[in-house]
Design a protein around this motif. Structure first.
Motif, PDB file in Angstrom:
ATOM      1  N   TRP A 189       0.794  -1.224   0.000  1.00  0.00           N
ATOM      2  CA  TRP A 189       0.000   0.000   0.000  1.00  0.00           C
ATOM      3  C   TRP A 189       0.829   1.278   0.000  1.00  0.00           C
ATOM      4  O   TRP A 189       0.364   2.304  -0.506  1.00  0.00           O
ATOM      5  CB  TRP A 189      -0.956  -0.012   1.193  1.00  0.00           C
ATOM      6  CG  TRP A 189      -2.071  -0.973   0.946  1.00  0.00           C
ATOM      7  CD1 TRP A 189      -2.191  -2.252   1.409  1.00  0.00           C
ATOM      8  CD2 TRP A 189      -3.195  -0.749   0.099  1.00  0.00           C
ATOM      9  NE1 TRP A 189      -3.336  -2.836   0.922  1.00  0.00           N
ATOM     10  CE2 TRP A 189      -3.973  -1.936   0.114  1.00  0.00           C
ATOM     11  CE3 TRP A 189      -3.637   0.330  -0.657  1.00  0.00           C
ATOM     12  CZ2 TRP A 189      -5.154  -2.065  -0.608  1.00  0.00           C
ATOM     13  CZ3 TRP A 189      -4.821   0.211  -1.364  1.00  0.00           C
ATOM     14  CH2 TRP A 189      -5.564  -0.973  -1.334  1.00  0.00           C
ATOM     15  N   ARG A 190       2.023   1.244   0.520  1.00  0.00           N
ATOM     16  CA  ARG A 190       2.818   2.476   0.526  1.00  0.00           C
ATOM     17  C   ARG A 190       3.184   2.936  -0.882  1.00  0.00           C
ATOM     18  O   ARG A 190       3.007   4.130  -1.198  1.00  0.00           O
ATOM     19  CB  ARG A 190       4.066   2.265   1.373  1.00  0.00           C
ATOM     20  CG  ARG A 190       4.852   3.526   1.599  1.00  0.00           C
ATOM     21  CD  ARG A 190       5.914   3.300   2.647  1.00  0.00           C
ATOM     22  NE  ARG A 190       6.590   4.535   2.990  1.00  0.00           N
ATOM     23  CZ  ARG A 190       7.354   4.689   4.049  1.00  0.00           C
ATOM     24  NH1 ARG A 190       7.528   3.683   4.884  1.00  0.00           N
ATOM     25  NH2 ARG A 190       7.940   5.834   4.292  1.00  0.00           N
ATOM     26  N   PRO A 191       3.658   2.066  -1.770  1.00  0.00           N
ATOM     27  CA  PRO A 191       3.943   2.528  -3.135  1.00  0.00           C
ATOM     28  C   PRO A 191       2.698   3.034  -3.855  1.00  0.00           C
ATOM     29  O   PRO A 191       2.778   3.989  -4.633  1.00  0.00           O
ATOM     30  CB  PRO A 191       4.514   1.273  -3.820  1.00  0.00           C
ATOM     31  CG  PRO A 191       5.006   0.406  -2.710  1.00  0.00           C
ATOM     32  CD  PRO A 191       4.061   0.665  -1.575  1.00  0.00           C
ATOM     33  N   LEU A 192       1.552   2.399  -3.602  1.00  0.00           N
ATOM     34  CA  LEU A 192       0.329   2.844  -4.255  1.00  0.00           C
ATOM     35  C   LEU A 192      -0.039   4.255  -3.814  1.00  0.00           C
ATOM     36  O   LEU A 192      -0.395   5.106  -4.643  1.00  0.00           O
ATOM     37  CB  LEU A 192      -0.810   1.868  -3.939  1.00  0.00           C
ATOM     38  CG  LEU A 192      -2.140   2.119  -4.647  1.00  0.00           C
ATOM     39  CD1 LEU A 192      -2.845   0.805  -4.936  1.00  0.00           C
ATOM     40  CD2 LEU A 192      -3.067   3.011  -3.825  1.00  0.00           C
ATOM     41  N   VAL A 193       0.038   4.516  -2.511  1.00  0.00           N
ATOM     42  CA  VAL A 193      -0.276   5.861  -2.012  1.00  0.00           C
ATOM     43  C   VAL A 193       0.720   6.875  -2.559  1.00  0.00           C
ATOM     44  O   VAL A 193       0.342   7.999  -2.933  1.00  0.00           O
ATOM     45  CB  VAL A 193      -0.285   5.857  -0.469  1.00  0.00           C
ATOM     46  CG1 VAL A 193      -0.251   7.279   0.078  1.00  0.00           C
ATOM     47  CG2 VAL A 193      -1.532   5.140   0.043  1.00  0.00           C
ATOM     48  N   GLN A 194       1.990   6.486  -2.638  1.00  0.00           N
ATOM     49  CA  GLN A 194       3.001   7.397  -3.181  1.00  0.00           C
ATOM     50  C   GLN A 194       2.715   7.698  -4.649  1.00  0.00           C
ATOM     51  O   GLN A 194       2.772   8.846  -5.096  1.00  0.00           O
ATOM     52  CB  GLN A 194       4.391   6.763  -3.027  1.00  0.00           C
ATOM     53  CG  GLN A 194       5.539   7.698  -3.330  1.00  0.00           C
ATOM     54  CD  GLN A 194       5.632   8.852  -2.357  1.00  0.00           C
ATOM     55  OE1 GLN A 194       5.254   8.718  -1.200  1.00  0.00           O
ATOM     56  NE2 GLN A 194       6.125   9.992  -2.817  1.00  0.00           N
ATOM     57  N   ALA A 195       2.349   6.668  -5.415  1.00  0.00           N
ATOM     58  CA  ALA A 195       2.051   6.867  -6.835  1.00  0.00           C
ATOM     59  C   ALA A 195       0.808   7.713  -7.026  1.00  0.00           C
ATOM     60  O   ALA A 195       0.703   8.476  -7.996  1.00  0.00           O
ATOM     61  CB  ALA A 195       1.884   5.517  -7.523  1.00  0.00           C
ATOM     62  N   GLY A 196      -0.144   7.601  -6.102  1.00  0.00           N
ATOM     63  CA  GLY A 196      -1.401   8.322  -6.254  1.00  0.00           C
ATOM     64  C   GLY A 196      -1.320   9.805  -5.984  1.00  0.00           C
ATOM     65  O   GLY A 196      -2.259  10.547  -6.316  1.00  0.00           O
ATOM     66  N   ILE A 197      -0.229  10.260  -5.411  1.00  0.00           N
ATOM     67  CA  ILE A 197      -0.091  11.695  -5.131  1.00  0.00           C
ATOM     68  C   ILE A 197      -0.191  12.510  -6.422  1.00  0.00           C
ATOM     69  O   ILE A 197      -0.838  13.563  -6.461  1.00  0.00           O
ATOM     70  CB  ILE A 197       1.249  11.971  -4.416  1.00  0.00           C
ATOM     71  CG1 ILE A 197       1.223  11.341  -3.016  1.00  0.00           C
ATOM     72  CG2 ILE A 197       1.515  13.478  -4.319  1.00  0.00           C
ATOM     73  CD1 ILE A 197       2.544  11.438  -2.279  1.00  0.00           C
ATOM     74  N   ASP A 198       0.395  11.987  -7.498  1.00  0.00           N
ATOM     75  CA  ASP A 198       0.415  12.729  -8.762  1.00  0.00           C
ATOM     76  C   ASP A 198      -0.353  12.031  -9.886  1.00  0.00           C
ATOM     77  O   ASP A 198      -0.305  12.483 -11.026  1.00  0.00           O
ATOM     78  CB  ASP A 198       1.867  12.942  -9.223  1.00  0.00           C
ATOM     79  CG  ASP A 198       2.670  13.767  -8.238  1.00  0.00           C
ATOM     80  OD1 ASP A 198       2.148  14.792  -7.775  1.00  0.00           O
ATOM     81  OD2 ASP A 198       3.809  13.362  -7.927  1.00  0.00           O
ATOM     82  N   ASP A 199      -1.038  10.931  -9.573  1.00  0.00           N
ATOM     83  CA  ASP A 199      -1.705  10.163 -10.631  1.00  0.00           C
ATOM     84  C   ASP A 199      -3.175   9.959 -10.260  1.00  0.00           C
ATOM     85  O   ASP A 199      -3.506   9.151  -9.396  1.00  0.00           O
ATOM     86  CB  ASP A 199      -1.001   8.812 -10.800  1.00  0.00           C
ATOM     87  CG  ASP A 199      -1.463   8.071 -12.051  1.00  0.00           C
ATOM     88  OD1 ASP A 199      -2.621   8.268 -12.473  1.00  0.00           O
ATOM     89  OD2 ASP A 199      -0.666   7.286 -12.597  1.00  0.00           O
ATOM     90  N   GLU A 200      -4.051  10.662 -10.926  1.00  0.00           N
ATOM     91  CA  GLU A 200      -5.476  10.593 -10.614  1.00  0.00           C
ATOM     92  C   GLU A 200      -6.043   9.213 -10.905  1.00  0.00           C
ATOM     93  O   GLU A 200      -6.949   8.746 -10.205  1.00  0.00           O
ATOM     94  CB  GLU A 200      -6.236  11.654 -11.419  1.00  0.00           C
ATOM     95  CG  GLU A 200      -7.711  11.742 -11.043  1.00  0.00           C
ATOM     96  CD  GLU A 200      -8.445  12.851 -11.784  1.00  0.00           C
ATOM     97  OE1 GLU A 200      -9.669  12.946 -11.617  1.00  0.00           O
ATOM     98  OE2 GLU A 200      -7.784  13.599 -12.537  1.00  0.00           O
ATOM     99  N   ASP A 201      -5.523   8.527 -11.912  1.00  0.00           N
ATOM    100  CA  ASP A 201      -6.013   7.192 -12.236  1.00  0.00           C
ATOM    101  C   ASP A 201      -5.764   6.218 -11.090  1.00  0.00           C
ATOM    102  O   ASP A 201      -6.596   5.347 -10.808  1.00  0.00           O
ATOM    103  CB  ASP A 201      -5.346   6.671 -13.517  1.00  0.00           C
ATOM    104  CG  ASP A 201      -5.831   7.406 -14.759  1.00  0.00           C
ATOM    105  OD1 ASP A 201      -6.935   7.993 -14.711  1.00  0.00           O
ATOM    106  OD2 ASP A 201      -5.110   7.393 -15.786  1.00  0.00           O
ATOM    107  N   VAL A 202      -4.613   6.359 -10.433  1.00  0.00           N
ATOM    108  CA  VAL A 202      -4.309   5.515  -9.280  1.00  0.00           C
ATOM    109  C   VAL A 202      -5.303   5.793  -8.155  1.00  0.00           C
ATOM    110  O   VAL A 202      -5.807   4.866  -7.508  1.00  0.00           O
ATOM    111  CB  VAL A 202      -2.862   5.754  -8.799  1.00  0.00           C
ATOM    112  CG1 VAL A 202      -2.603   5.054  -7.458  1.00  0.00           C
ATOM    113  CG2 VAL A 202      -1.865   5.273  -9.846  1.00  0.00           C
TER     114      VAL A 202
END
Length: 455
Positions: free
Chosen positions: A295-308
């Motif tokens: 879950w940590r990489p997903l949250v990090q990726a979602g900071i700048d990626d609306e699709d995530v």
């Protein structure tokens, strides 16, 4: 009046059916399953005065019986809840206001005009109930297991009720967690301390379910063991409430906060030294690392990626449909309740666990600050990510217990370390490396950091 001690576990319809046939419950079922249809009308004032006072008032029809129930403010720790409950048998389905007086009625509602109480929502469900009993050592345990399926209805709004309730009738509260954990080994059971009444109120106002739990009251004199227990319970309970609310509304910030609770719990577990020997925290750290790895990489990726961010709620539901989250929550609750980190430590560990927080914490932070060697990362900023666990240990204690520290400008240090953490998590680029150098220097030159290095 009776004291109600219970744990609520959110389940799917498939899991509800599986629980009915579960071998463990079959073995310990002393009564068989009894099926009842329960209709419940909840009351409050138009201003929701009872909800504000954490009080629930209902009329329940159970077959031919009509029962008026008042549940007062209680306490909930990581899904295991206790509160006072008052029941009155009535002749007809109408509130008896005369019974809402004396010791049962909360003092903060003493001036309330009870005639303003009106029906506000219903919870109607089918309950299958059984008495589960077994011997635990030399003691007997009796637990009422209830499988509830139905819905909460508030005006035009509805939400499904699908849960297992385990209520302690005889024995120790630890038995509730033990039974729940055994059931959760292969079934997805989500500890969830939102009551049916809170669900009704949440349909009126999606933000009425309070995510913030009272911060533990720590002082400089608090023993380290007590401080760690209080903070770990707080983080676990907060993570469960965040998981429930993110499941309900999918707001991205809630997922970020959920991950942060686990980061801080992992940091605390790794900071205790001989007070919590590594073997005693092994299973906790392993479970947290597995959750954070996903879950940590997903949250990090979602900071700048609306699709995530848009895809995350569905992924989170998949997490909750797996036994992992529920089993982690229940096993951690059992570990904390038993204070398992204290079981096999040596004399030095016992002394450290008994140390006053105001003496132990500055020493820990000083040792971590020296070991961090921030000056090095002004020269080698590409290696900063390696030090994230150490930075997070400092951050967790500063966030949760800096009130016991007598150091200058701690709020500023906390903020600057947050910025350094964010930079350490970003992919390397020339711009990020330059920013790491400047931020490491800012932290290094802060008054609080310099004071720590001199301790």
């Amino acid at each position: 009046m009776q004291k109600e001690t219970e744990i609520k576990l959110r389940v799917s319809r498939e899991t509800l059916a599986a629980l009915r046939e579960h071998p463990l419950l079959k073995k310990r079922n002393k009564s068989g399953w009894e099926r009842r249809e329960l209709t419940n009308q909840y009351f409050d004032t138009p201003e929701r005065d009872l909800a504000k006072a954490k009080v629930a008032l209902r009329l329940r029809r159970d077959g031919d019986a009509v029962i008026q129930t008042l549940k007062t403010r209680g306490q909930s720790v990581a899904g295991l809840s206790e509160r006072n409950e008052y029941d009155w048998q009535l002749d007809k389905p109408k509130l008896d206001l005369k019974k809402l007086d004396g010791d049962c009625w909360p003092e903060e509602l003493a001036g309330l005009d009870k005639k303003t109480l009106k029906p506000i929502f219903t919870t109607d469900f089918v309950r299958e109930r059984a008495e589960i009993a077994w011997g635990r050592g030399k003691a007997k345990v009796v637990i009422e297991a209830a499988l509830d399926l139905g819905q909460v209805v508030a005006g035009k709004q509805k939400e499904e009720i699908c849960e297992l309730e385990l209520e302690l009738r005889e024995g120790e509260p630890a038995a509730l967690l033990e039974l729940a954990a055994e059931l959760a080994e292969k079934l997805a059971l989500m500890p969830c301390d939102i009551s049916k009444a809170e669900r009704g109120y949440r349909l009126f106002d999606a933000n009425s379910y309070s995510l913030s739990l009272p911060q533990p009251a720590l002082t400089a004199e608090t023993p380290l063991d007590d401080a760690f227990a209080a903070l770990a319970w707080h983080l676990l309970g907060s993570s469960q409430r965040l998981a429930e609310q993110y499941r309900f509304n999918g707001h991205w910030r809630l997922l970020q906060d959920w991950v942060q609770q686990m980061i801080e719990l992992r940091a605390l577990a790794g900071s205790m030294g001989q007070a919590a020997p590594r073997q005693s925290t092994h299973d906790l750290r392993l479970a947290l690392d597995a959750l954070l790895e996903d879950w940590r990489p997903l949250v990090q990726a979602g900071i700048d990626d609306e699709d995530v961010r848009k895809a995350a709620p569905e992924q989170f539901l998949e997490e909750l449909e797996d036994p992992r989250w529920g089993l982690f929550s229940l096993n951690t609750s059992r570990w904390l309740l038993a204070r398992s980190w204290t079981a096999e430590r040596n004399t030095r560990g016992n002394r450290q666990g008994a140390a006053q927080l105001g003496n132990w914490l500055p020493r820990l932070l000083a040792d971590e600050a020296v070991a961090l060697q921030l000056g090095r990362y002004q020269q080698q900023p590409e290696d900063l990510a390696e030090q994230l666990p150490r930075i997070e240990r400092i951050q967790a204690w500063l966030h949760l217990a800096r009130g016991v520290l007598d150091l200058p400008e701690l709020d500023r240090l906390f903020g600057e370390l947050n910025k350094l953490t964010q930079l350490a998590e970003l992919p390397i680029s020339d711009e990020v490396l330059d920013a790491r150098v400047q931020q490491a220097l800012t932290v290094f030159q802060s008054r609080a950091w310099k004071t720590l290095l001199r301790l």
